[in-house]
Design a protein around this motif. Structure first.
Motif, PDB file in Angstrom:
ATOM      1  N   MET A   1       8.249   2.282  -0.455  1.00 37.90           N
ATOM      2  CA  MET A   1       7.626   1.300  -1.348  1.00 37.90           C
ATOM      3  C   MET A   1       8.197  -0.086  -1.054  1.00 37.90           C
ATOM      4  SD  MET A   1       7.459   1.267  -5.540  1.00 37.90           S
ATOM      5  CE  MET A   1       9.251   1.441  -5.746  1.00 37.90           C
ATOM      6  N   ARG A   2       7.306  -1.053  -0.849  1.00 31.08           N
ATOM      7  CA  ARG A   2       7.699  -2.440  -0.668  1.00 31.08           C
ATOM      8  C   ARG A   2       7.092  -3.244  -1.814  1.00 31.08           C
ATOM      9  NH1 ARG A   2       6.250  -3.048   5.823  1.00 31.08           N
ATOM     10  NH2 ARG A   2       7.047  -0.963   6.426  1.00 31.08           N
ATOM     11  N   ALA A   3       7.918  -4.038  -2.455  1.00 29.51           N
ATOM     12  CA  ALA A   3       7.470  -4.770  -3.639  1.00 29.51           C
ATOM     13  C   ALA A   3       7.535  -6.274  -3.399  1.00 29.51           C
ATOM     14  CB  ALA A   3       8.326  -4.395  -4.841  1.00 29.51           C
ATOM     15  N   PHE A   4       6.501  -6.972  -3.858  1.00 32.75           N
ATOM     16  CA  PHE A   4       6.387  -8.416  -3.699  1.00 32.75           C
ATOM     17  C   PHE A   4       6.279  -9.052  -5.082  1.00 32.75           C
ATOM     18  CE2 PHE A   4       4.588  -6.291  -0.064  1.00 32.75           C
ATOM     19  CZ  PHE A   4       4.981  -7.030   1.045  1.00 32.75           C
ATOM     20  N   ALA A   5       7.158  -9.986  -5.378  1.00 33.23           N
ATOM     21  CA  ALA A   5       7.127 -10.688  -6.666  1.00 33.23           C
ATOM     22  C   ALA A   5       6.241 -11.917  -6.567  1.00 33.23           C
ATOM     23  CB  ALA A   5       8.538 -11.098  -7.077  1.00 33.23           C
ATOM     24  N   ASN A   6       5.304 -12.024  -7.509  1.00 32.66           N
ATOM     25  CA  ASN A   6       4.472 -13.232  -7.648  1.00 32.66           C
ATOM     26  C   ASN A   6       3.742 -13.596  -6.356  1.00 32.66           C
ATOM     27  OD1 ASN A   6       5.584 -13.395 -10.255  1.00 32.66           O
ATOM     28  ND2 ASN A   6       7.269 -14.673  -9.548  1.00 32.66           N
ATOM     29  N   ARG A   7       3.197 -12.587  -5.682  1.00 27.32           N
ATOM     30  CA  ARG A   7       2.458 -12.819  -4.438  1.00 27.32           C
ATOM     31  C   ARG A   7       1.051 -12.256  -4.589  1.00 27.32           C
ATOM     32  NH1 ARG A   7       5.198 -13.660   0.414  1.00 27.32           N
ATOM     33  NH2 ARG A   7       3.075 -13.778   1.239  1.00 27.32           N
ATOM     34  N   ARG A   8       0.137 -13.086  -5.000  1.00 22.20           N
ATOM     35  CA  ARG A   8      -1.246 -12.640  -5.193  1.00 22.20           C
ATOM     36  C   ARG A   8      -2.050 -12.646  -3.901  1.00 22.20           C
ATOM     37  NH1 ARG A   8      -3.106 -12.280 -10.443  1.00 22.20           N
ATOM     38  NH2 ARG A   8      -1.566 -12.803 -12.033  1.00 22.20           N
ATOM     39  N   ASP A   9      -1.411 -13.038  -2.805  1.00 21.42           N
ATOM     40  CA  ASP A   9      -2.106 -13.078  -1.522  1.00 21.42           C
ATOM     41  C   ASP A   9      -1.948 -11.782  -0.735  1.00 21.42           C
ATOM     42  OD1 ASP A   9       0.671 -13.755  -1.309  1.00 21.42           O
ATOM     43  OD2 ASP A   9       0.335 -14.362   0.760  1.00 21.42           O
ATOM     44  N   ILE A  10      -1.150 -10.847  -1.228  1.00 22.42           N
ATOM     45  CA  ILE A  10      -0.901  -9.607  -0.499  1.00 22.42           C
ATOM     46  C   ILE A  10      -2.057  -8.637  -0.703  1.00 22.42           C
ATOM     47  CG2 ILE A  10       0.666  -7.654  -0.212  1.00 22.42           C
ATOM     48  CD1 ILE A  10       1.876 -10.297   0.639  1.00 22.42           C
ATOM     49  N   ASP A  11      -2.556  -8.083   0.401  1.00 19.97           N
ATOM     50  CA  ASP A  11      -3.594  -7.053   0.315  1.00 19.97           C
ATOM     51  C   ASP A  11      -3.387  -6.084   1.475  1.00 19.97           C
ATOM     52  OD1 ASP A  11      -4.645  -8.291   2.628  1.00 19.97           O
ATOM     53  OD2 ASP A  11      -6.063  -9.488   1.461  1.00 19.97           O
ATOM     54  N   ALA A  12      -4.330  -5.182   1.651  1.00 19.80           N
ATOM     55  CA  ALA A  12      -4.177  -4.150   2.677  1.00 19.80           C
ATOM     56  C   ALA A  12      -4.233  -4.715   4.087  1.00 19.80           C
ATOM     57  CB  ALA A  12      -5.269  -3.085   2.494  1.00 19.80           C
TER      58      ALA A  12
ATOM     59  N   THR B   1       8.905 -12.693 -13.401  1.00 23.24           N
ATOM     60  CA  THR B   1       7.875 -12.001 -12.635  1.00 23.24           C
ATOM     61  C   THR B   1       6.541 -12.056 -13.360  1.00 23.24           C
ATOM     62  OG1 THR B   1       9.603 -10.487 -11.841  1.00 23.24           O
ATOM     63  CG2 THR B   1       7.309  -9.853 -11.460  1.00 23.24           C
ATOM     64  N   ALA B   2       5.582 -12.764 -12.785  1.00 24.76           N
ATOM     65  CA  ALA B   2       4.241 -12.835 -13.348  1.00 24.76           C
ATOM     66  C   ALA B   2       3.359 -11.699 -12.843  1.00 24.76           C
ATOM     67  CB  ALA B   2       3.603 -14.176 -13.012  1.00 24.76           C
ATOM     68  N   SER B   3       3.685 -11.184 -11.650  1.00 20.53           N
ATOM     69  CA  SER B   3       2.964 -10.044 -11.097  1.00 20.53           C
ATOM     70  C   SER B   3       3.848  -9.360 -10.064  1.00 20.53           C
ATOM     71  CB  SER B   3       1.642 -10.477 -10.439  1.00 20.53           C
ATOM     72  OG  SER B   3       1.893 -11.235  -9.268  1.00 20.53           O
ATOM     73  N   VAL B   4       3.599  -8.089  -9.867  1.00 26.27           N
ATOM     74  CA  VAL B   4       4.276  -7.351  -8.802  1.00 26.27           C
ATOM     75  C   VAL B   4       3.200  -6.641  -7.991  1.00 26.27           C
ATOM     76  CG1 VAL B   4       4.692  -5.359 -10.340  1.00 26.27           C
ATOM     77  CG2 VAL B   4       5.984  -5.582  -8.207  1.00 26.27           C
ATOM     78  N   THR B   5       3.299  -6.779  -6.680  1.00 22.77           N
ATOM     79  CA  THR B   5       2.386  -6.082  -5.779  1.00 22.77           C
ATOM     80  C   THR B   5       3.186  -5.036  -5.025  1.00 22.77           C
ATOM     81  OG1 THR B   5       1.006  -8.053  -5.532  1.00 22.77           O
ATOM     82  CG2 THR B   5       0.758  -6.323  -3.872  1.00 22.77           C
ATOM     83  N   LEU B   6       2.740  -3.792  -5.111  1.00 23.51           N
ATOM     84  CA  LEU B   6       3.435  -2.677  -4.474  1.00 23.51           C
ATOM     85  C   LEU B   6       2.641  -2.202  -3.269  1.00 23.51           C
ATOM     86  CD1 LEU B   6       4.368  -0.623  -7.685  1.00 23.51           C
ATOM     87  CD2 LEU B   6       5.773  -2.316  -6.472  1.00 23.51           C
ATOM     88  N   TYR B   7       3.335  -2.090  -2.149  1.00 21.89           N
ATOM     89  CA  TYR B   7       2.715  -1.634  -0.905  1.00 21.89           C
ATOM     90  C   TYR B   7       3.367  -0.329  -0.499  1.00 21.89           C
ATOM     91  CZ  TYR B   7       1.846  -1.461   4.171  1.00 21.89           C
ATOM     92  OH  TYR B   7       1.526  -1.068   5.449  1.00 21.89           O
ATOM     93  N   PHE B   8       2.544   0.692  -0.317  1.00 14.50           N
ATOM     94  CA  PHE B   8       3.006   2.014   0.105  1.00 14.50           C
ATOM     95  C   PHE B   8       2.460   2.256   1.514  1.00 14.50           C
ATOM     96  CE2 PHE B   8       2.471   1.980  -4.501  1.00 14.50           C
ATOM     97  CZ  PHE B   8       3.724   2.401  -4.938  1.00 14.50           C
ATOM     98  N   PRO B   9       3.302   2.136   2.541  1.00 14.28           N
ATOM     99  CA  PRO B   9       2.810   2.212   3.920  1.00 14.28           C
ATOM    100  C   PRO B   9       2.371   3.599   4.364  1.00 14.28           C
ATOM    101  CG  PRO B   9       4.933   1.073   3.798  1.00 14.28           C
ATOM    102  CD  PRO B   9       4.718   1.749   2.495  1.00 14.28           C
ATOM    103  N   ALA B  10       2.997   4.637   3.819  1.00 15.36           N
ATOM    104  CA  ALA B  10       2.711   5.980   4.324  1.00 15.36           C
ATOM    105  C   ALA B  10       3.185   7.019   3.325  1.00 15.36           C
ATOM    106  CB  ALA B  10       3.412   6.198   5.674  1.00 15.36           C
ATOM    107  N   ASN B  11       2.809   8.265   3.594  1.00 15.83           N
ATOM    108  CA  ASN B  11       3.246   9.370   2.747  1.00 15.83           C
ATOM    109  C   ASN B  11       4.193  10.283   3.524  1.00 15.83           C
ATOM    110  OD1 ASN B  11       1.553  11.148   4.360  1.00 15.83           O
ATOM    111  ND2 ASN B  11      -0.186  10.340   3.205  1.00 15.83           N
TER     112      ASN B  11
END
Length: 218
Positions: free
Chosen positions: A109-120, A154-164
Protein backbone atom coordinates in the motif's frame (compact mmCIF):
# COMPACT_ATOMS: atom_id res chain seq x y z
CA UNK A 1 -3.75 -11.42 13.68
CA UNK A 2 -1.49 -14.14 14.94
CA UNK A 3 1.90 -13.41 16.45
CA UNK A 4 3.58 -14.82 13.35
CA UNK A 5 1.47 -12.60 11.08
CA UNK A 6 2.40 -9.52 13.09
CA UNK A 7 6.04 -10.54 12.93
CA UNK A 8 5.79 -10.89 9.16
CA UNK A 9 4.38 -7.36 8.93
CA UNK A 10 7.41 -6.05 10.80
CA UNK A 11 9.86 -8.15 8.80
CA UNK A 12 8.37 -6.93 5.53
CA UNK A 13 8.97 -3.26 6.38
CA UNK A 14 11.64 -2.84 3.75
CA UNK A 15 13.45 0.48 3.26
CA UNK A 16 12.84 1.27 6.95
CA UNK A 17 9.80 2.95 5.52
CA UNK A 18 6.92 2.50 7.39
CA UNK A 19 5.34 -0.77 8.28
CA UNK A 20 4.81 -0.58 11.99
CA UNK A 21 1.85 -2.72 12.88
CA UNK A 22 -0.54 -2.09 15.70
CA UNK A 23 -3.28 -4.31 17.05
CA UNK A 24 -6.72 -2.73 16.99
CA UNK A 25 -9.57 -3.14 19.42
CA UNK A 26 -12.66 -1.16 20.32
CA UNK A 27 -10.75 1.08 22.72
CA UNK A 28 -8.19 2.11 20.08
CA UNK A 29 -9.33 1.87 16.47
CA UNK A 30 -13.03 1.76 17.32
CA UNK A 31 -13.08 4.95 19.38
CA UNK A 32 -10.73 6.84 17.06
CA UNK A 33 -12.32 5.93 13.74
CA UNK A 34 -12.31 8.70 11.11
CA UNK A 35 -15.37 7.31 9.38
CA UNK A 36 -17.52 10.25 10.52
CA UNK A 37 -15.12 12.64 8.75
CA UNK A 38 -15.03 10.83 5.40
CA UNK A 39 -16.97 12.32 2.50
CA UNK A 40 -18.20 8.85 1.60
CA UNK A 41 -20.22 9.72 -1.55
CA UNK A 42 -17.10 11.38 -2.98
CA UNK A 43 -14.83 8.35 -2.51
CA UNK A 44 -13.46 7.43 -5.94
CA UNK A 45 -11.74 4.34 -7.35
CA UNK A 46 -9.53 3.98 -10.40
CA UNK A 47 -8.94 0.78 -12.37
CA UNK A 48 -11.85 -0.84 -10.56
CA UNK A 49 -14.26 -3.26 -12.16
CA UNK A 50 -17.14 -1.32 -10.58
CA UNK A 51 -16.21 2.24 -9.65
CA UNK A 52 -19.33 2.73 -7.56
CA UNK A 53 -18.25 -0.06 -5.20
CA UNK A 54 -15.58 2.20 -3.69
CA UNK A 55 -17.72 4.07 -1.12
CA UNK A 56 -19.03 0.77 0.23
CA UNK A 57 -15.64 -0.41 1.52
CA UNK A 58 -15.27 2.72 3.67
CA UNK A 59 -17.28 1.71 6.72
CA UNK A 60 -17.37 2.13 10.47
CA UNK A 61 -14.85 -0.02 12.34
CA UNK A 62 -17.64 -2.12 13.88
CA UNK A 63 -18.73 -3.20 10.37
CA UNK A 64 -15.31 -4.22 9.11
CA UNK A 65 -16.34 -7.89 8.82
CA UNK A 66 -19.52 -7.12 6.87
CA UNK A 67 -19.61 -9.05 3.59
CA UNK A 68 -23.19 -8.31 2.58
CA UNK A 69 -22.20 -5.63 0.08
CA UNK A 70 -19.72 -5.64 -2.77
CA UNK A 71 -15.96 -5.84 -2.64
CA UNK A 72 -13.85 -3.34 -4.51
CA UNK A 73 -12.24 -5.41 -7.25
CA UNK A 74 -9.57 -4.34 -9.69
CA UNK A 75 -9.65 -4.74 -13.43
CA UNK A 76 -7.42 -7.32 -15.08
CA UNK A 77 -3.99 -6.36 -13.76
CA UNK A 78 -4.51 -6.13 -10.01
CA UNK A 79 -3.68 -2.43 -9.52
CA UNK A 80 -6.19 -0.40 -7.54
CA UNK A 81 -6.32 3.28 -6.58
CA UNK A 82 -8.86 4.72 -4.16
CA UNK A 83 -9.14 8.40 -3.27
CA UNK A 84 -10.73 9.21 0.09
CA UNK A 85 -11.63 12.87 0.77
CA UNK A 86 -12.52 14.19 4.22
CA UNK A 87 -15.14 16.77 5.17
CA UNK A 88 -12.56 18.52 7.38
CA UNK A 89 -8.82 18.25 7.77
CA UNK A 90 -7.81 15.27 9.89
CA UNK A 91 -4.75 13.87 11.60
CA UNK A 92 -4.41 10.42 10.07
CA UNK A 93 -2.89 7.96 12.52
CA UNK A 94 -3.50 4.52 11.02
CA UNK A 95 -4.96 2.51 8.15
CA UNK A 96 -6.56 -0.95 8.20
CA UNK A 97 -7.12 -3.00 5.04
CA UNK A 98 -9.09 -6.23 4.76
CA UNK A 99 -8.61 -7.93 1.41
CA UNK A 100 -9.97 -10.92 -0.42
CA UNK A 101 -9.15 -14.57 0.11
CA UNK A 102 -6.99 -16.90 -1.97
CA UNK A 103 -4.21 -14.41 -2.59
CA UNK A 104 -6.43 -11.57 -3.83
CA UNK A 105 -5.62 -9.31 -0.88
CA UNK A 106 -3.25 -6.42 -1.65
CA UNK A 107 0.35 -6.98 -0.58
CA UNK A 108 1.58 -3.37 -0.74
CA UNK A 109 0.00 0.00 0.00
CA UNK A 110 1.29 3.44 -0.98
CA UNK A 111 -0.45 6.46 0.49
CA UNK A 112 -0.49 10.03 -0.81
CA UNK A 113 -1.57 12.96 1.37
CA UNK A 114 -3.56 15.75 -0.28
CA UNK A 115 -2.81 14.59 -3.84
CA UNK A 116 -5.93 14.73 -5.98
CA UNK A 117 -3.89 14.24 -9.14
CA UNK A 118 -3.06 10.59 -8.42
CA UNK A 119 -4.88 8.00 -10.52
CA UNK A 120 -4.24 4.61 -12.09
CA UNK A 121 -2.25 6.14 -14.94
CA UNK A 122 0.43 7.79 -12.81
CA UNK A 123 0.36 6.26 -9.31
CA UNK A 124 3.24 3.87 -9.95
CA UNK A 125 5.51 6.78 -10.97
CA UNK A 126 4.76 9.09 -8.07
CA UNK A 127 6.58 9.21 -4.73
CA UNK A 128 4.13 8.39 -1.93
CA UNK A 129 3.93 10.16 1.38
CA UNK A 130 4.32 6.75 3.00
CA UNK A 131 4.23 3.09 2.00
CA UNK A 132 3.78 -0.26 3.68
CA UNK A 133 4.22 -3.93 2.84
CA UNK A 134 0.99 -5.59 3.91
CA UNK A 135 0.17 -8.92 5.46
CA UNK A 136 -3.05 -10.89 5.24
CA UNK A 137 -5.39 -9.83 8.06
CA UNK A 138 -8.50 -11.98 8.02
CA UNK A 139 -9.42 -11.08 11.60
CA UNK A 140 -9.44 -7.32 11.12
CA UNK A 141 -7.06 -6.51 13.98
CA UNK A 142 -3.92 -5.29 12.21
CA UNK A 143 -3.38 -1.59 11.60
CA UNK A 144 -0.60 0.18 9.71
CA UNK A 145 0.40 3.31 11.59
CA UNK A 146 1.44 6.53 9.92
CA UNK A 147 4.36 8.85 10.48
CA UNK A 148 2.48 11.54 12.39
CA UNK A 149 4.39 14.54 11.04
CA UNK A 150 3.36 13.74 7.45
CA UNK A 151 -0.35 13.49 8.17
CA UNK A 152 -1.17 16.43 10.45
CA UNK A 153 -3.50 18.31 8.09
CA UNK A 154 -4.93 15.73 5.73
CA UNK A 155 -7.76 16.83 3.45
CA UNK A 156 -7.65 13.59 1.44
CA UNK A 157 -5.71 10.37 1.26
CA UNK A 158 -5.18 8.43 -1.94
CA UNK A 159 -4.25 4.77 -1.54
CA UNK A 160 -2.48 2.87 -4.30
CA UNK A 161 -2.33 -0.92 -4.21
CA UNK A 162 0.14 -2.08 -6.89
CA UNK A 163 -0.42 -5.82 -6.65
CA UNK A 164 -1.84 -8.71 -4.68
CA UNK A 165 -0.28 -11.76 -3.07
CA UNK A 166 -0.80 -13.77 -6.25
CA UNK A 167 1.16 -11.19 -8.26
CA UNK A 168 -1.47 -11.73 -10.90
CA UNK A 169 -5.18 -11.39 -11.48
CA UNK A 170 -7.68 -9.35 -9.52
CA UNK A 171 -7.05 -7.50 -6.28
CA UNK A 172 -9.99 -7.52 -3.92
CA UNK A 173 -10.66 -5.19 -0.97
CA UNK A 174 -13.57 -5.54 1.42
CA UNK A 175 -12.80 -2.88 3.97
CA UNK A 176 -10.60 0.16 4.53
CA UNK A 177 -10.58 1.73 7.97
CA UNK A 178 -8.94 4.98 8.97
CA UNK A 179 -7.99 6.04 12.50
CA UNK A 180 -7.11 9.50 13.78
CA UNK A 181 -8.82 12.70 14.80
CA UNK A 182 -10.58 15.58 13.13
CA UNK A 183 -9.05 19.05 13.34
CA UNK A 184 -12.18 21.10 12.66
CA UNK A 185 -10.22 22.95 9.99
CA UNK A 186 -12.43 23.30 6.90
CA UNK A 187 -10.23 24.28 3.92
CA UNK A 188 -13.16 25.44 1.77
CA UNK A 189 -14.28 27.86 4.47
CA UNK A 190 -10.77 29.25 4.80
CA UNK A 191 -10.41 29.79 1.05
CA UNK A 192 -13.79 31.56 0.96
CA UNK A 193 -12.86 33.76 3.92
CA UNK A 194 -9.57 34.78 2.30
CA UNK A 195 -11.30 35.54 -0.99
CA UNK A 196 -13.96 37.67 0.67
CA UNK A 197 -11.40 39.56 2.73
CA UNK A 198 -9.62 40.76 -0.40
CA UNK A 199 -10.81 43.89 -2.19
CA UNK A 200 -12.85 42.86 -5.21
CA UNK A 201 -13.08 45.23 -8.24
CA UNK A 202 -16.87 45.10 -8.26
CA UNK A 203 -16.92 46.34 -4.67
CA UNK A 204 -15.41 49.67 -5.77
CA UNK A 205 -17.17 50.34 -9.04
CA UNK A 206 -18.55 53.89 -9.42
CA UNK A 207 -22.20 54.08 -10.50
CA UNK A 208 -22.70 55.31 -14.08
CA UNK A 209 -24.60 58.43 -12.98
CA UNK A 210 -21.70 59.44 -10.74
CA UNK A 211 -19.24 58.98 -13.58
CA UNK A 212 -21.37 61.24 -15.80
CA UNK A 213 -21.57 63.90 -13.10
CA UNK A 214 -17.80 63.84 -12.67
CA UNK A 215 -17.31 64.42 -16.41
CA UNK A 216 -19.62 67.49 -16.26
CA UNK A 217 -17.73 68.91 -13.28
CA UNK A 218 -20.68 68.47 -10.97
Amino acid sequence: ATTSARRRARDMSSDACCAHDHDCDASTCGNASLHAFVDVPAVTAFNAREDDAAPGVIRAWERRHDRTGRALVSEDDGELVIRIPFTTDVKLRGVMVLGGADGRAPREMRAFANRRDIDAMNASRKTPTQKWDLTVDEDGVLEYTTEAASWQATASVTLYFPANFNDDGETEIWYIGLRGEGTGHDRDMVVTAVYESRAQPQDHEVPEENKAAARLGM
